[in-house]
Motif scaffolding. Structure first.
Motif, PDB file in Angstrom:
ATOM      1  N   UNK A 119      49.528  49.085  53.835  1.00 44.90           N
ATOM      2  CA  UNK A 119      49.212  48.313  52.620  1.00 44.90           C
ATOM      3  C   UNK A 119      50.471  48.030  51.791  1.00 44.90           C
ATOM      4  N   UNK A 120      51.386  48.973  51.779  1.00 49.30           N
ATOM      5  CA  UNK A 120      52.640  48.798  51.038  1.00 49.30           C
ATOM      6  C   UNK A 120      53.471  47.653  51.624  1.00 49.30           C
ATOM      7  N   UNK A 121      53.517  47.576  52.959  1.00 45.72           N
ATOM      8  CA  UNK A 121      54.297  46.512  53.602  1.00 45.72           C
ATOM      9  C   UNK A 121      53.677  45.141  53.345  1.00 45.72           C
ATOM     10  N   UNK A 122      52.371  45.090  53.073  1.00 38.29           N
ATOM     11  CA  UNK A 122      51.686  43.808  52.861  1.00 38.29           C
ATOM     12  C   UNK A 122      52.203  43.057  51.642  1.00 38.29           C
ATOM     13  N   UNK A 123      52.700  43.768  50.636  1.00 41.24           N
ATOM     14  CA  UNK A 123      53.248  43.092  49.454  1.00 41.24           C
ATOM     15  C   UNK A 123      54.514  42.334  49.815  1.00 41.24           C
ATOM     16  N   UNK A 124      55.230  42.811  50.831  1.00 36.73           N
ATOM     17  CA  UNK A 124      56.444  42.128  51.282  1.00 36.73           C
ATOM     18  C   UNK A 124      56.067  40.888  52.091  1.00 36.73           C
ATOM     19  N   UNK A 125      55.042  41.019  52.931  1.00 38.99           N
ATOM     20  CA  UNK A 125      54.575  39.853  53.701  1.00 38.99           C
ATOM     21  C   UNK A 125      54.248  38.710  52.757  1.00 38.99           C
ATOM     22  N   UNK A 126      53.443  38.980  51.746  1.00 32.66           N
ATOM     23  CA  UNK A 126      53.075  37.918  50.802  1.00 32.66           C
ATOM     24  C   UNK A 126      54.253  37.510  49.926  1.00 32.66           C
ATOM     25  N   UNK A 127      55.108  38.443  49.599  1.00 33.20           N
ATOM     26  CA  UNK A 127      56.254  38.143  48.746  1.00 33.20           C
ATOM     27  C   UNK A 127      57.267  37.217  49.390  1.00 33.20           C
ATOM     28  N   UNK A 128      57.386  37.255  50.704  1.00 32.27           N
ATOM     29  CA  UNK A 128      58.321  36.391  51.418  1.00 32.27           C
ATOM     30  C   UNK A 128      57.790  34.975  51.595  1.00 32.27           C
ATOM     31  N   UNK A 129      56.495  34.787  51.385  1.00 42.08           N
ATOM     32  CA  UNK A 129      55.832  33.518  51.717  1.00 42.08           C
ATOM     33  C   UNK A 129      55.451  32.718  50.476  1.00 42.08           C
ATOM     34  N   UNK A 130      55.415  31.408  50.656  1.00 38.55           N
ATOM     35  CA  UNK A 130      54.903  30.537  49.581  1.00 38.55           C
ATOM     36  C   UNK A 130      53.384  30.546  49.551  1.00 38.55           C
ATOM     37  N   UNK A 131      52.785  30.847  50.705  1.00 40.95           N
ATOM     38  CA  UNK A 131      51.326  30.880  50.821  1.00 40.95           C
ATOM     39  C   UNK A 131      50.941  31.894  51.878  1.00 40.95           C
ATOM     40  N   UNK A 132      49.713  32.387  51.786  1.00 42.11           N
ATOM     41  CA  UNK A 132      49.153  33.303  52.770  1.00 42.11           C
ATOM     42  C   UNK A 132      47.889  32.668  53.335  1.00 42.11           C
ATOM     43  N   UNK A 133      47.820  32.597  54.655  1.00 43.38           N
ATOM     44  CA  UNK A 133      46.639  32.078  55.346  1.00 43.38           C
ATOM     45  C   UNK A 133      45.959  33.250  56.034  1.00 43.38           C
ATOM     46  N   UNK A 134      44.673  33.450  55.727  1.00 38.69           N
ATOM     47  CA  UNK A 134      43.903  34.529  56.333  1.00 38.69           C
ATOM     48  C   UNK A 134      43.022  33.936  57.433  1.00 38.69           C
ATOM     49  N   UNK A 135      43.170  34.471  58.633  1.00 35.42           N
ATOM     50  CA  UNK A 135      42.377  34.037  59.786  1.00 35.42           C
ATOM     51  C   UNK A 135      41.552  35.230  60.248  1.00 35.42           C
ATOM     52  N   UNK A 136      40.255  35.140  60.150  1.00 39.80           N
ATOM     53  CA  UNK A 136      39.335  36.199  60.568  1.00 39.80           C
ATOM     54  C   UNK A 136      39.707  37.569  59.990  1.00 39.80           C
ATOM     55  N   UNK A 137      39.039  37.933  58.926  1.00 39.72           N
ATOM     56  CA  UNK A 137      39.230  39.230  58.302  1.00 39.72           C
ATOM     57  C   UNK A 137      37.881  39.794  57.896  1.00 39.72           C
ATOM     58  N   UNK A 138      37.698  41.072  58.134  1.00 39.78           N
ATOM     59  CA  UNK A 138      36.475  41.758  57.718  1.00 39.78           C
ATOM     60  C   UNK A 138      36.469  41.893  56.196  1.00 39.78           C
ATOM     61  N   UNK A 139      35.333  42.316  55.658  1.00 39.68           N
ATOM     62  CA  UNK A 139      35.199  42.434  54.202  1.00 39.68           C
ATOM     63  C   UNK A 139      36.165  43.452  53.605  1.00 39.68           C
ATOM     64  N   UNK A 140      36.463  44.500  54.335  1.00 40.24           N
ATOM     65  CA  UNK A 140      37.425  45.514  53.890  1.00 40.24           C
ATOM     66  C   UNK A 140      38.547  45.535  54.925  1.00 40.24           C
ATOM     67  N   UNK A 141      39.631  44.846  54.616  1.00 41.11           N
ATOM     68  CA  UNK A 141      40.701  44.741  55.606  1.00 41.11           C
ATOM     69  C   UNK A 141      42.064  44.661  54.944  1.00 41.11           C
ATOM     70  N   UNK A 142      43.077  44.973  55.728  1.00 45.69           N
ATOM     71  CA  UNK A 142      44.443  44.841  55.255  1.00 45.69           C
ATOM     72  C   UNK A 142      44.800  43.411  54.915  1.00 45.69           C
TER      73      UNK A 142
END
Length: 175
Positions: A119-142
């Motif tokens: 979960x901590x690394x996920x802030x970097x994924x979004x921080x590097x990007x102008x946008x985030x595209x979610x493809x198939x995610x469960x209701x409780x997911x990373x």
């Protein structure tokens, strides 16, 4: 971002981090549709000079990285150290990414893939990007954690519509 890492360890081409980027994230258990969409979207974006950022997980992340490699560059953000690739099955993918893109981590080189790191690394994924595209995610997911970080960081969040009866599309469809 609000909570930037003190340091980033990079394998590959650090200059890739300076251009435009879009993150593609999703389930580790994608449908054939989800895998195909992630791969095609990543290839299309990267062929237009946009780096694709993801988390190297099995499933949608890996499909996005492989698709981006067909068209251009990709960036993998790890929840472990660069000397301790996780998942191990993606070692070959890491080597390919490092040739034209970048593999990075905020964790020291030999850090194990502890659950709290992801979960901590996920802030970097979004921080590097102008946008985030979610493809198939469960209701409780990373992936939804990444989407939440993106919203907090003022990034665009998009979702690919999925099968309305599939558990693995409930989170992304909810977006």
């Amino acid at each position: 971002i609000f909570d930037p890492p003190c340091v980033l360890y990079v394998q590959g081409r650090a200059e890739v981090l300076q251009g435009p980027a879009v993150a593609i994230v999703g389930t580790r258990k994608p449908s054939p549709y989800g895998r195909a969409v992630a791969e095609q979207l990543a290839e299309d974006l990267s062929s237009r000079g946009v780096a694709v950022v993801s988390g190297l997980a099995v499933g949608i992340d890996s499909a996005a990285h492989w698709g981006a490699l067909k068209g251009g560059r990709t960036v993998a953000v790890l929840g472990s150290g660069l000397d301790n690739i996780y998942p191990r099955v993606n070692r070959k993918l890491v080597d390919k990414i490092a040739e034209s893109g970048a593999v990075l981590s905020e964790f020291p080189l030999d850090t194990d893939p502890f659950a709290a790191n992801f979960p901590r690394r996920n802030r970097i994924i979004s921080g590097l990007a102008r946008a985030v595209v979610v493809v198939e995610a469960a209701e409780r997911s990373g992936s939804l954690i990444t989407a939440g970080f993106a919203l907090d960081q003022g990034r665009e969040v998009m979702a690919v519509p999925g099968n309305v009866t599939a558990d693995m599309s409930r989170g992304s469809n909810g977006l």
